[in-house]
Scaffold this active site. Structure first.
Site, PDB file in Angstrom:
ATOM      1  N   LYS A  48       0.798  -1.226   0.000  1.00 35.76           N
ATOM      2  CA  LYS A  48       0.000   0.000   0.000  1.00 35.76           C
ATOM      3  C   LYS A  48       0.834   1.282   0.000  1.00 35.76           C
ATOM      4  O   LYS A  48       0.358   2.328  -0.453  1.00 35.76           O
ATOM      5  CB  LYS A  48      -0.925   0.005   1.216  1.00 35.76           C
ATOM      6  N   SER A  88      -8.816  -0.313   6.584  1.00 32.75           N
ATOM      7  CA  SER A  88      -8.815  -1.291   7.674  1.00 32.75           C
ATOM      8  C   SER A  88      -7.439  -1.436   8.306  1.00 32.75           C
ATOM      9  O   SER A  88      -7.310  -2.063   9.352  1.00 32.75           O
ATOM     10  CB  SER A  88      -9.281  -2.660   7.167  1.00 32.75           C
ATOM     11  N   GLU A  98      -9.823 -14.049  -4.212  1.00 35.19           N
ATOM     12  CA  GLU A  98     -10.679 -13.472  -3.172  1.00 35.19           C
ATOM     13  C   GLU A  98     -11.008 -14.530  -2.125  1.00 35.19           C
ATOM     14  O   GLU A  98     -11.034 -15.733  -2.436  1.00 35.19           O
ATOM     15  CB  GLU A  98     -11.991 -12.971  -3.772  1.00 35.19           C
ATOM     16  N   GLY A 134     -16.009 -13.192   0.531  1.00 33.21           N
ATOM     17  CA  GLY A 134     -15.981 -11.856  -0.039  1.00 33.21           C
ATOM     18  C   GLY A 134     -15.695 -11.869  -1.523  1.00 33.21           C
ATOM     19  O   GLY A 134     -14.683 -11.329  -1.971  1.00 33.21           O
ATOM     20  N   ASP A 174     -16.975 -10.359  -4.150  1.00 31.89           N
ATOM     21  CA  ASP A 174     -17.670  -9.289  -4.861  1.00 31.89           C
ATOM     22  C   ASP A 174     -17.114  -9.061  -6.268  1.00 31.89           C
ATOM     23  O   ASP A 174     -17.869  -8.807  -7.209  1.00 31.89           O
ATOM     24  CB  ASP A 174     -17.630  -7.988  -4.058  1.00 31.89           C
ATOM     25  N   SER A 207       1.101  -9.833  -0.575  1.00 28.91           N
ATOM     26  CA  SER A 207       0.792  -8.401  -0.537  1.00 28.91           C
ATOM     27  C   SER A 207       1.108  -7.718   0.783  1.00 28.91           C
ATOM     28  O   SER A 207       1.225  -6.490   0.822  1.00 28.91           O
ATOM     29  CB  SER A 207      -0.678  -8.179  -0.902  1.00 28.91           C
TER      30      SER A 207
END
Length: 320
Positions: free
Chosen positions: A55, A80, A206, A210, A212, A306
Site C-alpha cells: 500500500k 482497515s 478473493e 468476499g 464481490d 501483498s
C-alpha cells in the site's frame, strides 16, 4: 477521472517517482514450493515493503502529487489498516499530517502502527457504517485531501509498480496471481504485467466470503454484497471500486476463491518452510496456488505476497 486515463505509462511514471522511496522488494524462490505446486513460482514479497505492505506504493505516489498548500492542510483516508499506515507514513515523509478513518475492529497492531506514524485515528463500525461516505465527509469537514485506498488513478499506478518490478526481475511470466480487495493492486498489476509480458494470465484471488469482484465480473457490472466476515480483513469489502473494476473487467482472466482454512494453511507454510510472515490477505494468492485452484497450471507463475502486518497474538491465534 475515467479509468482509461490509467495506463502502463502511468505505472512507469510512478516507478520513477517512487525510486529511492519505496523498497524494491525481493522475489523469493523455493524448490520446496515448486515441488508442492508443480510449477516454477516467483513470490513478490511485499511483506518487506515499507509499512509492511504494498500500500505504501500507491499512497506515496498519490500524496506526493498534491500541491504544497494542500499538503499544509493535510490528508485523510479510510482503511482497515495497511492503507492507513501507508498514508500516515507518506504524509509524514512529505511534511504533511493525516487523519485516518478505521474500523473499530481493526487489528490492534495496524492501529498502533498508524498512530506511530503520527496519524490521528477516527473509528467507525465497518458492518453498519459506509466508510466511503464517512471518509469523504471527514475530509470535507476538515479541508483535507482524501486519498482513497484503491479507487484513484495515482494509487492504482503506484500499486502497479510491484508487478513492474517482479517482471523486470524475472522476465516474462505465464500467469500472475494477486489478492483482490478493492482491486487497486490487481488493476495496477494488470496494466504493468500485460504490457511487459504479453499473453500473461491475470488471476485474482478473493476469500470465499468476499467474492464481490468475481460476482461483478460474472454480472458485467459492480455487484454489492454484505461486508464479508473473513480472517482476510484487508479483503473484507462489499464491492469493487469503480475505476478498478473498469480496468479489471478488461484485463483479468479469472478470479478464484480461497477459504479461511486454506489461507491459514498458506500462512503456516510460508512461516515454516519459506521463513516469512504474512497476514491473511497477504497469503491469499499463495493459498489459491497451494489449494490447486489455478487450472490449467501455468509453467512460470508470479505470486504477490501483498503484506505481512499481523501481530504475534493474532498470528498465534490463527495458527492455533
Amino acid at each position: 477521472m475515467p479509468a482509461a486515463t490509467v495506463t502502463p505509462d502511468d505505472v512507469q511514471e510512478a516507478a520513477a517517482r517512487l525510486k529511492g522511496v519505496v523498497h524494491r522488494t525481493p522475489v523469493l524462490r523455493s524448490r520446496t514450493l515448486d515441488r508442492l505446486v508443480g510449477a516454477e513460482v516467483h513470490l513478490k514479497c511485499e511483506n518487506f515493503q515499507r509499512v509492511g505492505a504494498f500500500k505504501f506504493r500507491g499512497a506515496y505516489n498519490a500524496v506526493s502529487r498534491l500541491a504544497p498548500e494542500q499538503l499544509a492542510r493535510g490528508v485523510a483516508a479510510f482503511s482497515s489498516g495497511n492503507h492507513a499506515q501507508a498514508v500516515a507514513l507518506a504524509a509524514r515523509e512529505l511534511g504533511s499530517s493525516a487523519v485516518i478513518l478505521m474500523p473499530e475492529d481493526s487489528p490492534r497492531s495496524k492501529r498502533d502502527a498508524t498512530e506511530g506514524y503520527g496519524a490521528e485515528i477516527v473509528t467507525y463500525d465497518r458492518y453498519t457504517g459506509d466508510r466511503a461516505a464517512l471518509g469523504t465527509q471527514l475530509a470535507a469537514d476538515r479541508g483535507l485531501a482524501l486519498i482513497p485506498p484503491y479507487d484513484h488513478p495515482h494509487v492504482i499506478a503506484g500499486q502497479g509498480t510491484a508487478a513492474l518490478e517482479l517482471i523486470e526481475d524475472t522476465g516474462p511470466l505465464d500467469a500472475l496471481l494477486t489478492p483482490v480487495g478493492g482491486g487497486g493492486l490487481m488493476a495496477g498489476s494488470a496494466l504493468a504485467a500485460t504490457a511487459l509480458s504479453p499473453g500473461i494470465r491475470m488471476i485474482g484471488v478473493e476469500p470465499e466470503a468476499g467474492d464481490d469482484t468475481r460476482r461483478s465480473l460474472a454480472a458485467g457490472e459492480r455487484v454489492r454484497i454484505p461486508v464479508p466476515r473473513t480472517i482476510a480483513d484487508g479483503q473484507a469489502l462489499p464491492e469493487p471500486g469503480e475505476l478498478t473494476f473498469a480496468i479489471n473487467r478488461r484485463l483479468l482472466d479469472s478470479v478464484v476463491l480461497v477459504s479461511d482454512d486454506e489461507i491459514r494453511a498458506a500462512m503456516r507454510l510460508a512461516f515454516e518452510r519459506l521463513k516469512i510472515v504474512t497476514e491473511p490477505s497477504g497469503a491469499s494468492a499463495l493459498a489459491a496456488l497451494l489449494a490447486g485452484a489455478v487450472e490449467p497450471l501455468p509453467r512460470r507463475i508470479g505470486v504477490v505476497i501483498s503484506g505481512g502486518n499481523i501481530g504475534l497474538d493474532r498470528f498465534l491465534e490463527l495458527m492455533g
